[in-house]
Design a protein around this motif. Structure first.
Motif, PDB file in Angstrom:
ATOM      1  N   ALA A 794       0.698  -1.141  -0.274  1.00 20.36           N
ATOM      2  CA  ALA A 794       0.637   0.161  -0.006  1.00 20.36           C
ATOM      3  C   ALA A 794       1.503   1.231  -0.041  1.00 20.36           C
ATOM      4  O   ALA A 794       2.141   1.375   0.967  1.00 20.36           O
ATOM      5  N   PRO A 795       0.675   2.275  -0.765  1.00 22.74           N
ATOM      6  CA  PRO A 795       1.121   3.306  -0.569  1.00 22.74           C
ATOM      7  C   PRO A 795       0.821   3.779   0.751  1.00 22.74           C
ATOM      8  O   PRO A 795      -0.376   4.227   0.448  1.00 22.74           O
ATOM      9  N   GLN A 796       2.002   5.144   0.958  1.00 27.64           N
ATOM     10  CA  GLN A 796       1.394   5.404   2.434  1.00 27.64           C
ATOM     11  C   GLN A 796       0.258   6.803   1.939  1.00 27.64           C
ATOM     12  O   GLN A 796      -0.383   6.896   2.856  1.00 27.64           O
ATOM     13  N   THR A 797       0.400   7.667   0.846  1.00 30.64           N
ATOM     14  CA  THR A 797      -0.400   8.660   0.845  1.00 30.64           C
ATOM     15  C   THR A 797      -1.252   8.754  -1.100  1.00 30.64           C
ATOM     16  O   THR A 797       0.251   8.333  -2.262  1.00 30.64           O
ATOM     17  N   ILE A 798      -2.052   9.766  -1.532  1.00 29.32           N
ATOM     18  CA  ILE A 798      -2.054   9.298  -3.552  1.00 29.32           C
ATOM     19  C   ILE A 798      -2.435  10.532  -3.559  1.00 29.32           C
ATOM     20  O   ILE A 798      -3.241  11.634  -2.520  1.00 29.32           O
ATOM     21  N   ASN A 799      -1.892  10.433  -4.670  1.00 33.42           N
ATOM     22  CA  ASN A 799      -2.278  12.449  -5.108  1.00 33.42           C
ATOM     23  C   ASN A 799      -3.449  11.966  -6.275  1.00 33.42           C
ATOM     24  O   ASN A 799      -3.326  10.940  -6.890  1.00 33.42           O
ATOM     25  N   VAL A 800      -4.834  12.701  -6.620  1.00 31.02           N
ATOM     26  CA  VAL A 800      -5.207  12.394  -7.434  1.00 31.02           C
ATOM     27  C   VAL A 800      -5.802  14.240  -8.503  1.00 31.02           C
ATOM     28  O   VAL A 800      -6.086  14.896  -7.315  1.00 31.02           O
ATOM     29  N   ARG A 801      -4.923  14.010  -9.203  1.00 32.28           N
ATOM     30  CA  ARG A 801      -5.106  15.227 -10.728  1.00 32.28           C
ATOM     31  C   ARG A 801      -5.584  14.930 -11.407  1.00 32.28           C
ATOM     32  O   ARG A 801      -6.235  13.900 -12.070  1.00 32.28           O
ATOM     33  N   SER A 802      -6.690  16.254 -11.912  1.00 30.28           N
ATOM     34  CA  SER A 802      -7.302  16.145 -12.918  1.00 30.28           C
ATOM     35  C   SER A 802      -7.040  16.677 -14.080  1.00 30.28           C
ATOM     36  O   SER A 802      -5.715  17.789 -14.029  1.00 30.28           O
ATOM     37  N   SER A 803      -7.073  16.467 -15.141  1.00 29.21           N
ATOM     38  CA  SER A 803      -6.925  16.952 -16.724  1.00 29.21           C
ATOM     39  C   SER A 803      -7.449  18.717 -16.141  1.00 29.21           C
ATOM     40  O   SER A 803      -6.499  19.484 -16.991  1.00 29.21           O
ATOM     41  N   ASP A 804      -8.243  18.667 -15.934  1.00 31.81           N
ATOM     42  CA  ASP A 804      -8.289  20.378 -15.777  1.00 31.81           C
ATOM     43  C   ASP A 804      -7.559  21.140 -14.129  1.00 31.81           C
ATOM     44  O   ASP A 804      -8.087  22.332 -13.893  1.00 31.81           O
ATOM     45  N   GLY A 805      -6.549  20.344 -13.525  1.00 36.63           N
ATOM     46  CA  GLY A 805      -5.671  21.062 -12.778  1.00 36.63           C
ATOM     47  C   GLY A 805      -5.890  20.890 -12.042  1.00 36.63           C
ATOM     48  O   GLY A 805      -4.957  21.811 -11.074  1.00 36.63           O
ATOM     49  N   GLY A 806      -6.930  20.437 -11.325  1.00 32.55           N
ATOM     50  CA  GLY A 806      -7.395  20.578  -9.440  1.00 32.55           C
ATOM     51  C   GLY A 806      -6.112  18.851  -9.728  1.00 32.55           C
ATOM     52  O   GLY A 806      -5.871  18.486 -10.401  1.00 32.55           O
ATOM     53  N   SER A 807      -6.516  18.621  -7.777  1.00 34.00           N
ATOM     54  CA  SER A 807      -5.720  17.883  -7.229  1.00 34.00           C
ATOM     55  C   SER A 807      -6.434  17.861  -5.792  1.00 34.00           C
ATOM     56  O   SER A 807      -6.740  19.064  -4.979  1.00 34.00           O
ATOM     57  N   ALA A 808      -6.396  16.616  -4.997  1.00 35.71           N
ATOM     58  CA  ALA A 808      -6.543  16.745  -3.878  1.00 35.71           C
ATOM     59  C   ALA A 808      -5.724  15.166  -3.536  1.00 35.71           C
ATOM     60  O   ALA A 808      -4.795  14.468  -3.810  1.00 35.71           O
ATOM     61  N   THR A 809      -5.251  14.874  -2.034  1.00 38.28           N
ATOM     62  CA  THR A 809      -4.219  13.812  -1.116  1.00 38.28           C
ATOM     63  C   THR A 809      -4.263  13.528  -0.412  1.00 38.28           C
ATOM     64  O   THR A 809      -5.326  14.259   0.493  1.00 38.28           O
ATOM     65  N   ALA A 810      -5.012  12.242  -0.078  1.00 39.83           N
ATOM     66  CA  ALA A 810      -5.556  11.210   0.899  1.00 39.83           C
ATOM     67  C   ALA A 810      -4.869  10.587   1.758  1.00 39.83           C
ATOM     68  O   ALA A 810      -3.591   9.750   0.587  1.00 39.83           O
ATOM     69  N   THR A 811      -4.099  10.083   2.671  1.00 43.68           N
ATOM     70  CA  THR A 811      -3.630   8.989   3.194  1.00 43.68           C
ATOM     71  C   THR A 811      -4.393   7.767   2.883  1.00 43.68           C
ATOM     72  O   THR A 811      -5.507   7.929   2.899  1.00 43.68           O
ATOM     73  N   VAL A 812      -4.335   6.949   2.411  1.00 37.97           N
ATOM     74  CA  VAL A 812      -4.644   4.984   2.392  1.00 37.97           C
ATOM     75  C   VAL A 812      -4.966   4.600   3.536  1.00 37.97           C
ATOM     76  O   VAL A 812      -3.975   4.602   4.315  1.00 37.97           O
ATOM     77  N   THR A 813      -6.478   4.379   3.734  1.00 36.73           N
ATOM     78  CA  THR A 813      -6.725   3.529   5.155  1.00 36.73           C
ATOM     79  C   THR A 813      -6.070   2.120   4.653  1.00 36.73           C
ATOM     80  O   THR A 813      -6.586   0.768   3.465  1.00 36.73           O
ATOM     81  N   VAL A 814      -5.357   1.380   5.341  1.00 33.00           N
ATOM     82  CA  VAL A 814      -4.813  -0.347   5.204  1.00 33.00           C
ATOM     83  C   VAL A 814      -5.877  -1.209   6.435  1.00 33.00           C
ATOM     84  O   VAL A 814      -6.007  -1.146   7.670  1.00 33.00           O
ATOM     85  N   ARG A 815      -6.945  -2.034   5.210  1.00 33.56           N
ATOM     86  CA  ARG A 815      -8.330  -3.027   6.084  1.00 33.56           C
ATOM     87  C   ARG A 815      -7.411  -4.126   6.619  1.00 33.56           C
ATOM     88  O   ARG A 815      -6.225  -4.626   5.460  1.00 33.56           O
TER      89      ARG A 815
END
Length: 815
Positions: A794-815
């Motif tokens: 599992a990655p510790q955190t991920i970054n979701v990036r948009s083709s329209d420039g926006g982005s967001a980052t979140a911590t990955v929850t391991v189940r």
């Protein structure tokens, strides 16, 4: 292919059986890698091509063995071999020159070995011997109703020149069909003295490995010697053209002669400067270069401090506590473990042989049996002093006495996987984790040590090495849709069964704690061995392999690395979970040195010994190391963090980076090296934290970009690396949407992501926020974005990036 190889082994064993009449003087067997053109003359006249390969020796050639093949189809007729032309040519500027010998050997005088897919070897005696006086080329041209091609040997690393081909029908000259030798063995007698052309090194330390090049050494050592400074050297490899030897510990410092001596005489000496051994630096006290590409079996340390290590090429070495080579013998090899009895006897098992070696390196006995085959587990010395092992099928699980007598065997056990597990014992029982032929799955099995009778079978995953804990309980893991950690009592009943994997693990010396690498691969933990409840957890910025405690339960050693294929370190943490230090391993011979065994410790617990491998190294000089690391519990100043402000900039903008230490920088300051994985983001080569300070800043500058993109900025100090991500926006494509992440979960080796964008037509991509690597693209279902991605960890955190420039980052929850 398998049948052909067995046929080849049969032919070679027949040749070995007549060694008094046929001695191999030049050997280059088929490497099963590349194909060649025809070396044949067909009876219908359609093919008349010839392949020749070079050799270099002074002696007599009486017969030869070649490996090749012909094209065949299902139920098609086999080749009708009528004979073969054997030709010898002078070597002229690296190509065949004047013809020196030509004889036709009729098919009735050729012994062939064939298989159903067209592989065919030929063994033939020459009608008249050929006298070799140095470099020559040899050609074998089959005469048959179809074409025969010569198989390759030493692909990309020929002994001399590449094999050569020509079309005799078309009258063309010689050319290279592929970059390899031809698969052949020449038999006869060496009549000239060995010729020493060069030594790999002008200077070498005592107990250092040197390679000697030349010819006329003999394909088999047969009493041959390497003499350095008047002292016989330990030899690890001997072929016609190459010898690998170790500089004697007793060699005088300074200039020494090197000479090869065989039954036909002594070579002209070469010169070697012998020096004292020195530390490779850092916490490494010394390292010994083994003549193999890998050490798989854990080293052993005798009561007197002698270090024993076995490499995958079946060299068993004994070393002094300060790294001097005492002796070497051939035993064991890949798939075998190295184990030692209470009297100091060493045991290895490979190639159908269980071998006992005395502590002085002499052979004690060899146990073999018609039903011994592929080594699966062991050998392991049991608490009763007997030796236990598992082979595929045949004997299966078996035991022999310390004198080499078979006690019992259970042939219903056997499979090729898993390999390399230790056999463990408690309460008069031996435990293995293999497939029993009466059961469909991999199982934990308990056997009576006295009689080998199966007592019970329980669920366990094949990759799980059983461990013996308090009260003789057996600790394993089991995959039943999800991972479970299971503790069995010696009678097979379940003591504890809880969901979740605890990963690679080992016990504290008193068995009260279980040290483990968590399933997330970046955490070490200490668990109560009875409840598996956490005592402490240490989180690293790097991936971690399984931990091992020293004999006095002071320090935990683990492998540490930032990414696969990058440099690796030995990391030390206290048994209370506090970081101590990290020792980075070097890059050499085309690859990163990586740890490949768990550690063995000196009796005083002050030194750890670990085997290594160098993946992707130059195989023309393959080797690995046994490392000796000094251990201490003094914490070192390490890199604590790297931050960027701002973490998002427009193209052409800049960001301020800050590096911080866990303690004040030492005298002279702390030089932190910097790097960027994207040329658009530029950083200085290093930044210095002044003595007494704990932080320093630097500037990241950016250029223009065609689209918004990220860059991973990396800082390294004292072998510890940390990173931060910088987002660089394309000004021409301003941010027009807002991205939100509603789910970032990892379970069962799958990352599940759900997100949204205020622009329903955007394309959303998921990145590893730590490494910047692209994970995948989310599916757009009417403005709702989701995706599932298979991942090993599992990655510790991920970054979701948009083709329209926006982005967001979140911590990955391991189940």
């Amino acid at each position: 292919m398998k049948r052909f190889l067995w046929g080849l082994l049969l032919v070679l064993s027949m040749l070995a059986g007549t060694a008094s009449a046929q001695t191999a003087v030049w050997r280059q067997p088929w490497d099963n890698r590349s194909t060649t053109m025809w070396s044949a003359k067909t009876t219908d006249g359609s093919i008349d091509q010839e392949i020749a390969d070079d050799f270099d020796l002074i002696g007599r050639i009486d017969s030869l063995f070649v490996q090749g093949g012909y094209i065949t189809y299902f139920n098609s007729p086999t080749m009708n071999l009528q004979g073969a032309y054997v030709r010898f040519y002078a070597s002229q500027n690296g190509v065949p020159g004047a013809l020196q010998y030509e004889q036709f050997v009729p098919g009735s005088a050729i012994a062939t070995t064939r298989d159903e897919v067209g592989n065919m070897s030929m063994q033939m005696a020459l009608p008249a011997s050929f006298t070799a006086s140095g470099k020559h080329f040899v050609s074998v041209q089959a005469v048959a109703d179809m074409g025969w091609s010569w198989h390759s040997a030493n692909t990309a690393s020929p002994k001399g020149a590449f094999m050569m081909t020509r079309d005799r029908k078309a009258g063309t000259g010689w050319s290279v069909p592929n970059q390899s030798d031809a698969a052949l063995v020449l038999f006869g007698a060496i009549t000239g003295a060995p010729r020493l052309d060069s030594v790999s090194d002008l200077s070498m330390v005592r107990s250092g490995r040197v390679r000697i090049f030349g010819t006329n050494f003999g394909e088999v050592r047969n009493g041959g010697r390497v003499v350095i400074g008047g002292i016989d050297a330990i030899v690890s490899r001997w072929t016609m053209t190459t010898i690998h030897a170790y500089v004697p510990e007793a060699a005088a410092l300074g200039s020494n002669t090197v000479q090869v001596v065989t039954a036909t005489g002594g070579s002209v000496p070469a010169t070697l400067n012998v020096t004292s051994r020195t530390s490779p630096g850092g916490r490494a006290k010394w390292r010994f270069q083994a003549d193999s590409i890998q050490i798989t079996s854990k080293p052993l340390v005798g009561p007197d401090g002698t270090v024993y290590v076995m490499d995958d090429y079946a060299h068993l070495y004994a070393l002094t506590p300060d790294g001097g080579l005492k002796w070497m013998t051939v035993a064991g090899g890949q798939g075998s473990r190295l184990t030692q009895g209470s009297d100091g006897t060493l045991y290895t098992m490979a190639d159908g042989r269980l071998t006992a070696i005395r502590p002085d390196g002499t052979l004690k006995w060899i146990f073999t049996h018609p039903d011994m085959s592929w080594t699966v587990s062991g050998p392991t010395v049991g608490p009763d002093g007997n030796i236990y092992g598992v082979v595929q099928n045949g004997l299966g699980f078996f035991s022999v006495t310390p004198t080499g007598q078979l006690r019992w065997s259970n042939p219903r056990v056997g499979d090729r996987t898993p390999r390399g597990h230790a056999i463990v014992f408690s309460n008069g029982q031996a435990y293995i984790n293999h497939r029993h032929l009466d059961y469909p799955n991999q199982e934990l099995q308990a056997y009576g040590m006295a009689d080998g009778r199966l007592r019970w079978v329980r669920d366990a995953d094949s990759s799980s090495q059983p461990l013996i804990g308090p009260s003789g309980r057996i600790y394993v893991e089991n995959l039943m849709g999800v991972w479970y950690s299971v503790i069995y009592n010696p009678d097979g009943s379940v003591f504890l069964n809880r969901e979740g994997s605890i990963g690679p693990r080992s016990f504290s010396p008193d068995l009260s704690k279980l040290y483990t690498r968590a399933f997330q691969s970046t955490q070490l933990a200490a668990l109560n061995s009875l409840t598996l409840n956490s005592i402490w957890t240490y989180t690293s910025s790097s991936f971690i392999a399984g931990p091992t405690a020293d004999p006095f339960d002071r320090i935990l050693l683990s492998q540490s690395y930032t990414n696969y294929g990058t440099s690796q370190s030995l990391m030390a943490v206290t048994t209370g979970g506090q970081y101590l230090w990290r020792e980075e391993l070097p890059f050499e011979n085309g690859g990163y040195v990586q740890l490949s065994t768990s550690p063995a410790f000196s009796p005083d617990g002050q030194t750890a010994y670990l085997g290594t491998i160098i993946p992707a190294q130059d195989m023309r000089n393959g080797y690995c190391y046994l490392y000796a690391f000094g251990l201490d519990t003094t914490a070192t100043t390490q890199l604590s963090s790297l931050s960027l402000s701002p973490s998002t900039v427009n193209e052409g903008g800049s960001s301020t980076g800050t590096v911080r230490l866990t303690a004040a920088a030492p005298a002279g300051g702390a030089v932190v090296t910097l790097s960027s994985d994207n040329a658009v983001a530029k950083v200085p080569a290093a930044v210095t934290i002044p003595a007494g300070a704990t932080s320093a800043t630097f500037t990241v500058t950016t250029g223009t970009v065609q689209f918004s993109q990220g860059s991973m900025i990396r800082a390294t100090y004292n072998g510890v690396a940390t990173s931060a991500n910088l987002m660089i926006n394309d000004v021409a494509a301003p941010v027009t949407d807002t991205v939100r992440i509603s789910r970032a979960e990892f379970s069962r080796r799958t990352l599940r992501v759900e997100a949204s964008s205020t622009v329903a037509s955007s394309t959303l991509r998921v990145y590893n926020a730590t490494t910047g690597a692209l994970i995948g693209t989310l599916a757009n279902r009417s403005g709702r974005y989701s995706g599932s991605f298979s991942m090993a960890t599992a990655p510790q955190t991920i970054n979701v990036r948009s083709s329209d420039g926006g982005s967001a980052t979140a911590t990955v929850t391991v189940r």
